[in-house]
Design an enzyme around this catalytic site. Sequence first.
Site, PDB file in Angstrom:
ATOM      1  N   LYS A  98     -43.967  55.088  37.171  1.00  0.00           N
ATOM      2  CA  LYS A  98     -43.664  55.630  38.186  1.00  0.00           C
ATOM      3  C   LYS A  98     -44.711  55.157  39.070  1.00  0.00           C
ATOM      4  CE  LYS A  98     -43.846  59.993  37.436  1.00  0.00           C
ATOM      5  NZ  LYS A  98     -44.257  60.221  36.164  1.00  0.00           N
TER       6      LYS A  98
ATOM      7  N   ARG B 139     -49.287  67.246  28.141  1.00  0.00           N
ATOM      8  CA  ARG B 139     -48.435  66.479  29.555  1.00  0.00           C
ATOM      9  C   ARG B 139     -47.115  66.204  28.966  1.00  0.00           C
ATOM     10  NH1 ARG B 139     -52.172  61.972  31.249  1.00  0.00           N
ATOM     11  NH2 ARG B 139     -50.798  61.524  32.795  1.00  0.00           N
TER      12      ARG B 139
HETATM   13  P1  AMP Z   1     -49.842  62.830  37.402  1.00  0.00           P
HETATM   14  O1  AMP Z   1     -50.924  61.688  38.081  1.00  0.00           O
HETATM   15  O2  AMP Z   1     -48.526  62.836  38.340  1.00  0.00           O
HETATM   16  O3  AMP Z   1     -49.762  62.141  36.192  1.00  0.00           O
HETATM   17  O4  AMP Z   1     -50.313  64.159  37.744  1.00  0.00           O
HETATM   18  C1  AMP Z   1     -51.617  64.327  36.807  1.00  0.00           C
HETATM   19  C2  AMP Z   1     -51.628  65.875  36.875  1.00  0.00           C
HETATM   20  O5  AMP Z   1     -51.703  66.474  38.149  1.00  0.00           O
HETATM   21  C3  AMP Z   1     -50.663  66.605  36.235  1.00  0.00           C
HETATM   22  O6  AMP Z   1     -50.655  66.472  34.651  1.00  0.00           O
HETATM   23  C4  AMP Z   1     -50.656  68.215  36.859  1.00  0.00           C
HETATM   24  O7  AMP Z   1     -51.583  69.023  36.242  1.00  0.00           O
HETATM   25  C5  AMP Z   1     -51.013  67.594  38.123  1.00  0.00           C
HETATM   26  N1  AMP Z   1     -49.771  67.566  39.159  1.00  0.00           N
HETATM   27  C6  AMP Z   1     -49.409  66.370  39.664  1.00  0.00           C
HETATM   28  N2  AMP Z   1     -48.290  66.543  40.362  1.00  0.00           N
HETATM   29  C7  AMP Z   1     -47.730  67.984  40.235  1.00  0.00           C
HETATM   30  C8  AMP Z   1     -46.808  68.718  40.665  1.00  0.00           C
HETATM   31  N3  AMP Z   1     -46.076  68.150  41.503  1.00  0.00           N
HETATM   32  N4  AMP Z   1     -46.952  70.130  40.270  1.00  0.00           N
HETATM   33  C9  AMP Z   1     -47.942  70.584  39.583  1.00  0.00           C
HETATM   34  N5  AMP Z   1     -48.913  69.833  38.856  1.00  0.00           N
HETATM   35  C10 AMP Z   1     -48.835  68.424  39.200  1.00  0.00           C
END
Ligand code: AMP
Length: 213
Positions: A13, A171
Amino acid sequence: MNVILLGPPGAGKGTQAKRLVAKYGIPQISTGDMLRAALKEGTPLGLEAKKYMDAGALVPDSVVVGLVKERIQKPDCAGGYMLDGFPRNVSQAEVLDGMLVELGQKIDHVVCIEVPNEELLVRLTGRLTCRSCGGGFHLKFDPPQKPGACDKCGGELYQRDDDNEATVSSRLKTYADSTEPLINYYANQGKLRRIDGVGSMDEIFGRVTAILG
Ligand code: AMP
C-alpha cells in the site's frame, strides 16, 4: 478524488501510494507514518501508540480518528487524498463515513490489494528503509549494493521495530480479525475493487491505475 487503499501489512500500500501521489497529485495519508513520526518526536501520543504498535495490535480508535480528522481538513487535501492504513476496523470506517458527511465529502474508490500470508511474512521480515531518504529495499528481493547502506543516498538502512517475525504474525492476525471485515463493509457500499498484489511494482501500479483512471 478520495481513495482508500486497503490490504494486509506488506501488501505494498505504502509503495503504491507514493507512486499514486506522483501521478494524481493528491497526498498520501498514512496513519502508520503519522504514528511513527509522533513516536520519533517523543510526543505523548507517539509514546502511547508505541506499546500497541510493538505488539502488532491496533492503536485505540480515538487516537487515530483525531489524527485523520485534522489531516483531511488541511489545504493540500482539498483536491482529494489517499488513505493508507486507515480505516483499520469497521468502527473507524463508520466514524470516517460520519466525518465525510460532515465535511460534504465522499470516498470514490476503495482498492484492496491482496497478497497471500506466506508471501507477506517474507516481504515484511526482509523489509529495509533508509533513515535519510526513506527509500525502500528488501534483503531478498531488492538488496542494497552495500549491506546496511542506501544505494541512492548512502544513508543507514534500518528494519522497522514491528517487522520482526513475532510482531508480523500478530499484525497479520489483527488484519484478519479487525480489518478484513472492511472488505464486506465497502463491498456493500458498492465501492470495493480487489486487485492481485502479487507481481512487479509496475504491474500492480497498472492494476490500481486501471481502476482509478
Ligand atoms: P502500518 O504502517 O500501516 O503498518 O501501521 C503500523 C502500526 O501502526 C499498526 O500495526 C498499528 O499498531 C498502528 N496503526 C496504523 N494505522 C492504524 C489505524 N488506522 N488504527 C489503529 N492502529 C493503527
